[in-house]
Structure formats: structure tokens, C-alpha cells
Design an enzyme around this catalytic site. Structure first.
Site, PDB file in Angstrom:
ATOM      1  N   ASP A  87       0.866  -1.172   0.000  1.00  0.00           N
ATOM      2  CA  ASP A  87       0.000   0.000   0.000  1.00  0.00           C
ATOM      3  C   ASP A  87       0.907   1.227   0.000  1.00  0.00           C
ATOM      4  O   ASP A  87       1.539   1.548   1.007  1.00  0.00           O
ATOM      5  CB  ASP A  87      -0.898  -0.009   1.233  1.00  0.00           C
ATOM      6  CG  ASP A  87      -1.811   1.201   1.307  1.00  0.00           C
ATOM      7  OD1 ASP A  87      -1.711   2.096   0.430  1.00  0.00           O
ATOM      8  OD2 ASP A  87      -2.608   1.279   2.259  1.00  0.00           O
ATOM      9  N   ASN A 143       5.463   4.394 -11.445  1.00  0.00           N
ATOM     10  CA  ASN A 143       4.272   4.519 -12.283  1.00  0.00           C
ATOM     11  C   ASN A 143       2.992   4.690 -11.484  1.00  0.00           C
ATOM     12  O   ASN A 143       2.083   5.413 -11.914  1.00  0.00           O
ATOM     13  CB  ASN A 143       4.154   3.283 -13.176  1.00  0.00           C
ATOM     14  CG  ASN A 143       2.794   3.163 -13.818  1.00  0.00           C
ATOM     15  OD1 ASN A 143       2.462   3.879 -14.759  1.00  0.00           O
ATOM     16  ND2 ASN A 143       1.965   2.247 -13.308  1.00  0.00           N
ATOM     17  N   TYR A 165      -3.773  16.866  -8.257  1.00  0.00           N
ATOM     18  CA  TYR A 165      -3.123  15.858  -9.102  1.00  0.00           C
ATOM     19  C   TYR A 165      -1.986  16.494  -9.896  1.00  0.00           C
ATOM     20  O   TYR A 165      -0.857  15.987  -9.903  1.00  0.00           O
ATOM     21  CB  TYR A 165      -4.157  15.231 -10.035  1.00  0.00           C
ATOM     22  CG  TYR A 165      -3.553  14.319 -11.088  1.00  0.00           C
ATOM     23  CD1 TYR A 165      -2.999  13.095 -10.729  1.00  0.00           C
ATOM     24  CD2 TYR A 165      -3.537  14.692 -12.427  1.00  0.00           C
ATOM     25  CE1 TYR A 165      -2.440  12.259 -11.687  1.00  0.00           C
ATOM     26  CE2 TYR A 165      -2.987  13.858 -13.393  1.00  0.00           C
ATOM     27  CZ  TYR A 165      -2.439  12.657 -13.018  1.00  0.00           C
ATOM     28  OH  TYR A 165      -1.883  11.834 -13.980  1.00  0.00           O
ATOM     29  N   GLY A 166      -2.273  17.600 -10.558  1.00  0.00           N
ATOM     30  CA  GLY A 166      -1.243  18.284 -11.343  1.00  0.00           C
ATOM     31  C   GLY A 166      -0.094  18.767 -10.485  1.00  0.00           C
ATOM     32  O   GLY A 166       1.067  18.725 -10.895  1.00  0.00           O
ATOM     33  N   ALA A 167      -0.406  19.214  -9.276  1.00  0.00           N
ATOM     34  CA  ALA A 167       0.644  19.696  -8.374  1.00  0.00           C
ATOM     35  C   ALA A 167       1.596  18.576  -7.991  1.00  0.00           C
ATOM     36  O   ALA A 167       2.820  18.774  -7.919  1.00  0.00           O
ATOM     37  CB  ALA A 167       0.023  20.317  -7.124  1.00  0.00           C
ATOM     38  N   LYS A 214       2.267  15.923  -9.771  1.00  0.00           N
ATOM     39  CA  LYS A 214       3.056  15.571 -10.946  1.00  0.00           C
ATOM     40  C   LYS A 214       4.102  16.649 -11.247  1.00  0.00           C
ATOM     41  O   LYS A 214       5.226  16.325 -11.678  1.00  0.00           O
ATOM     42  CB  LYS A 214       2.146  15.343 -12.153  1.00  0.00           C
ATOM     43  CG  LYS A 214       1.256  14.109 -12.021  1.00  0.00           C
ATOM     44  CD  LYS A 214       2.077  12.848 -11.805  1.00  0.00           C
ATOM     45  CE  LYS A 214       1.225  11.587 -11.781  1.00  0.00           C
ATOM     46  NZ  LYS A 214       2.033  10.366 -11.581  1.00  0.00           N
TER      47      LYS A 214
END
Length: 245
Positions: free
Chosen positions: A64, A87, A152-154, A156
Site C-alpha cells: 500500500d 508509475n 493531481y497536477g501539483a 506531478k
């Protein structure tokens, strides 16, 4: 296909489906032995069968990634690896006002902290051996704002920043660190978004969604000797930007 990655071992997180599974198969076809991370035993068993059919060895290591203790235990069980593919990730889209603390924390834990801990644990062994390749799976959301993709974008964008830091930190000892920024891809994880996600493919220059195999090919290239002088880069696998008209 060339076995240019023979006698190497790769740990791929989130490798029981989608881009992770396709990447595992792409590397196995080039001779790599695969450590498959995931949480679904049935999907893992199917992935292992497909890898072994290509002549590579494989084993399943569940964990996890939201739990730092489990991430560290995964790294310890993994042992020496030549290739690390970060990934695994989550994406729950919501505007800032609608993002609760639990969702925020989960994105940080899985998308950012887990890769950090794995690199922290596994890169030193690579540097001691004088060789290694780390590929972080990023997203177009890291650089392009989208409704509901804030946290999410932050994460990445943070992962791409760490990619450059790690490339400078570990590069002198022969370890290359790169990222692949992925565009809209048809996977099990995106299937639930229906027509809204299908239409995302019309927003790239190729006017379609990617298949996981197409992304896996880009990741395999970054892991291969063909990319031996590529370090600290983010490869765009996003289908291209359409012209403004």
C-alpha cells in the site's frame, strides 16, 4: 526485439494494469526481469504469466503506497534493482473548494512521497554499482492547468521537479533519472470517466487517446541504452499540442 536490457531487474509500481502492465511487458520483451508491484493478486498473477511467456522472470510484491512503512518494506524486499519505474498514482478530479483533506493527503502520499521513498532507498545501491535508470511517470497536468486537476497536477509537477534534482544528485554516479509526461490514455483506471475522457483525445494533435503500449514504448526507450545521454528530462508522450486557429 533487441534484448538490450537483459540481465537487469526492474521494479515497476502499479504494474498489474494499464501503463504499468504495458511497461512491464515492454521491458520483459527486452530481457528485463520484472518485480511487479500492485495490490490485486488476480491481476498480478495474469501479469506474471504474460511476462514469463516472454521469457523473463517475474515476481509479485504487494504494498500500500499510501503507507510509508509499506513503501520502505517494499524497497527492502525488492533489494538491488537496475531500473525503477515510479508509475503508480491516483487521480481524483475536483475543484479546489471541493477537495477534502483526505483526498489531498492521498495524492501527496501516493503520487509524491512513495516515489521519493523508493528513490531514497534504491538509488544508493545503483550509485554503488555505477549504473541505474529511474523513470517517473508524470502527466500533462503538471504543466497545463485543467478544471479539477489541481492537486493531481501539483503532485506531478513536484515529481518532475524531483526528477531534475535526482538527475543532478545521482547522475555523476551513472544513474539517469528522467520522466515521461503522459497524455490521455485509455486504461482500466480511466474507463469510468466515459465520454468525457474519450473527448480528451480530441484535444491533442493526434486527435485520439493513447494506448498503454504507446506509453510503454516511450518508457522503455528512456530505460534503454539508446537514452544513455538523456538525464533530467521530461519526455512528452501527450499526442502533441493542436494549433491555435
Amino acid at each position: 526485439m533487441s534484448k538490450d536490457l537483459a540481465q537487469q531487474t526492474a521494479l515497476i509500481t502499479g504494474a498489474t494494469a494499464g501503463i504499468g502492465r504495458a511497461t512491464a511487458l515492454a521491458l520483459a520483451a527486452r530481457g528485463t526481469d520484472i518485480i511487479v508491484h500492485g495490490r490485486n493478486k488476480e491481476r498480478a498473477a495474469d501479469t506474471l504469466r504474460q511476462i514469463e511467456a516472454l521469457g523473463a522472470t517475474a515476481r509479485f510484491e504487494p504494498a500500500d503506497l499510501s503507507d510509508p512503512a509499506e513503501v520502505n518494506a517494499l524497497a527492502e524486499r525488492t533489494g538491488d534493482v537496475d531500473i525503477l519505474i515510479n508509475n503508480a498514482g491516483i487521480f481524483h478530479f475536483a475543484r479546489t473548494a471541493d477537495t477534502d483533506p483526505a483526498t489531498f493527503d492521498a495524492h501527496i502520499a501516493i503520487n509524491l512521497r512513495a516515489p521519493y521513498l523508493l528513490v531514497q532507498a534504491l538509488a544508493p545501491g545503483m550509485t554503488q554499482r555505477g549504473y541505474g535508470a529511474i523513470i517517473n511517470i508524470s502527466s500533462g497536468a503538471a504543466a497545463t492547468p485543467g478544471h479539477g486537476s489541481g492537486i493531481y497536477g501539483a503532485t506531478k509537477a513536484g515529481l518532475e521537479s524531483l526528477t531534475r534534482v535526482w538527475a543532478a544528485e545521482y547522475g555523476p554516479d551513472g544513474v539517469r533519472v528522467n520522466a515521461v509526461a503522459v497524455g490521455p490514455t485509455r486504461t482500466e483506471g480511466t474507463a469510468g470517466y466515459g465520454d468525457a475522457f474519450e473527448s480528451a483525445g480530441q484535444n491533442v494533435a493526434l486527435k485520439r487517446l493513447a494506448n498503454p503500449d504507446e506509453i510503454a514504448g516511450a518508457v522503455a526507450f528512456m530505460a534503454s541504452p539508446d537514452a544513455s545521454y538523456v538525464n533530467g528530462a521530461t519526455l512528452s508522450a501527450m499526442g502533441g499540442h493542436p494549433a491555435l486557429g
